[in-house]
Design a protein around this motif. Structure first.
Motif, PDB file in Angstrom:
ATOM      1  N   UNK A  37       0.728  -1.138  -0.162  1.00 41.47           N
ATOM      2  CA  UNK A  37       0.200  -0.476  -0.138  1.00 41.47           C
ATOM      3  C   UNK A  37       1.275   1.224   0.308  1.00 41.47           C
ATOM      4  N   UNK A  38       0.491   1.925  -1.483  1.00 39.22           N
ATOM      5  CA  UNK A  38       1.731   3.061  -1.352  1.00 39.22           C
ATOM      6  C   UNK A  38       0.262   4.273  -1.556  1.00 39.22           C
ATOM      7  N   UNK A  39      -0.319   4.144  -2.291  1.00 44.02           N
ATOM      8  CA  UNK A  39      -1.667   5.019  -2.639  1.00 44.02           C
ATOM      9  C   UNK A  39      -2.500   5.180  -2.131  1.00 44.02           C
ATOM     10  N   UNK A  50      -8.127  12.450   8.566  1.00 40.21           N
ATOM     11  CA  UNK A  50      -7.276  11.198   7.885  1.00 40.21           C
ATOM     12  C   UNK A  50      -6.226  11.192   7.433  1.00 40.21           C
ATOM     13  N   UNK A  51      -6.784  11.677   6.260  1.00 41.31           N
ATOM     14  CA  UNK A  51      -5.058  11.289   5.517  1.00 41.31           C
ATOM     15  C   UNK A  51      -4.337  12.281   5.829  1.00 41.31           C
ATOM     16  N   UNK A  58       0.954   8.332   0.328  1.00 43.74           N
ATOM     17  CA  UNK A  58       0.857   8.832  -0.496  1.00 43.74           C
ATOM     18  C   UNK A  58      -0.599   9.375  -0.745  1.00 43.74           C
ATOM     19  N   UNK A  59      -1.520   9.964   0.108  1.00 43.08           N
ATOM     20  CA  UNK A  59      -3.499  10.113  -0.018  1.00 43.08           C
ATOM     21  C   UNK A  59      -3.668  11.301  -0.763  1.00 43.08           C
ATOM     22  N   UNK A  92      -8.460   1.428 -11.680  1.00 38.00           N
ATOM     23  CA  UNK A  92      -7.557   0.425 -10.162  1.00 38.00           C
ATOM     24  C   UNK A  92      -6.206   2.193 -10.384  1.00 38.00           C
ATOM     25  N   UNK A  93      -6.359   2.549  -9.728  1.00 39.84           N
ATOM     26  CA  UNK A  93      -6.081   3.772  -9.098  1.00 39.84           C
ATOM     27  C   UNK A  93      -4.644   3.895  -7.895  1.00 39.84           C
ATOM     28  N   UNK A  94      -5.335   3.343  -7.581  1.00 42.77           N
ATOM     29  CA  UNK A  94      -4.954   3.301  -6.515  1.00 42.77           C
ATOM     30  C   UNK A  94      -4.886   1.998  -5.775  1.00 42.77           C
TER      31      UNK A  94
END
Length: 200
Positions: A37-39, A50-51, A58-59, A92-94
């Motif tokens: 989990x990165x993005x 939360x961010x 990277x939120x 499928x971007x995150x």
């Protein structure tokens, strides 16, 4: 949804009024991901509470209320204005999506389907919300409706079923009045063990 106007008016004081975000629940939920989990997309992320609480990721904060996004941008966060049920984001971007104390203000099935669409295979959706059952739950539902919100709460087992219908394997992260669920998008590279879907 009419709740957007309420949040726009509350934006400047929202961080004083709302309960603190729980970064421990978010991180525990991310641990179920079957990919690194990165993005992260902070869905209906408001002022970015939360961010800001999980700065190691990277939120991107997405919200429909411009006032809330102004507050998030002032914290130095990346923001996108949009409808949580019709995300202006490519498939499928995150690696992960998180929705904290906001799902009851949305069309939850539509928002969860949208979140599943933008997750990469093996990615995870973490939802932190409130159980409407019991004394506290009934009081919260009544209070939100009296305040003019169109809130619609799900019990954990009900929300887990919605996750499963959206193609997400559900896992309990925390139980109780304030609960958290993780839903993993099928097709990841590794497994997370033998956890059973959440039940009532």
């Amino acid at each position: 949804m009419s709740d957007v106007a309420h949040f726009d008016r509350l934006a400047a004081v929202y961080d004083w009024l709302a309960p603190s975000a729980s970064p421990d629940d978010v991180r525990a939920g991310f641990a179920y991901a079957e990919r690194n989990v990165q993005t992260v997309l902070d869905l209906a992320g408001g002022t970015g509470r939360t961010a800001a609480a999980v700065p190691e990721y990277d939120v991107t904060v997405l919200d429909a209320a411009p006032g809330m996004l102004r507050e998030a941008r002032a914290k130095g966060l990346r923001v996108v204005q949009g409808d949580a049920t019709r995300l202006p984001i490519l498939d499928e971007s995150f690696d992960a999506v998180v929705v904290t104390d906001a799902l009851h203000h949305l069309d939850a099935p539509a928002a969860i389907r949208a979140a599943s669409r933008v997750l990469r295979p093996g990615g995870v959706l973490v939802a932190c919300d409130f159980d409407p059952r019991g004394v506290l739950g009934r009081a919260l539902v009544t209070g939100e409706h009296l305040a003019g919100f169109e809130s619609s709460f799900y019990a954990p087992g009900e929300l887990a079923a919605v996750f499963e219908e959206a193609g997400l394997r559900s896992h309990g992260v925390r139980s109780g009045f304030g609960y958290a669920l993780a839903g993993v998008k099928l097709g990841g590279a590794r497994t997370t063990g033998s956890d059973e879907p959440v039940r009532e």
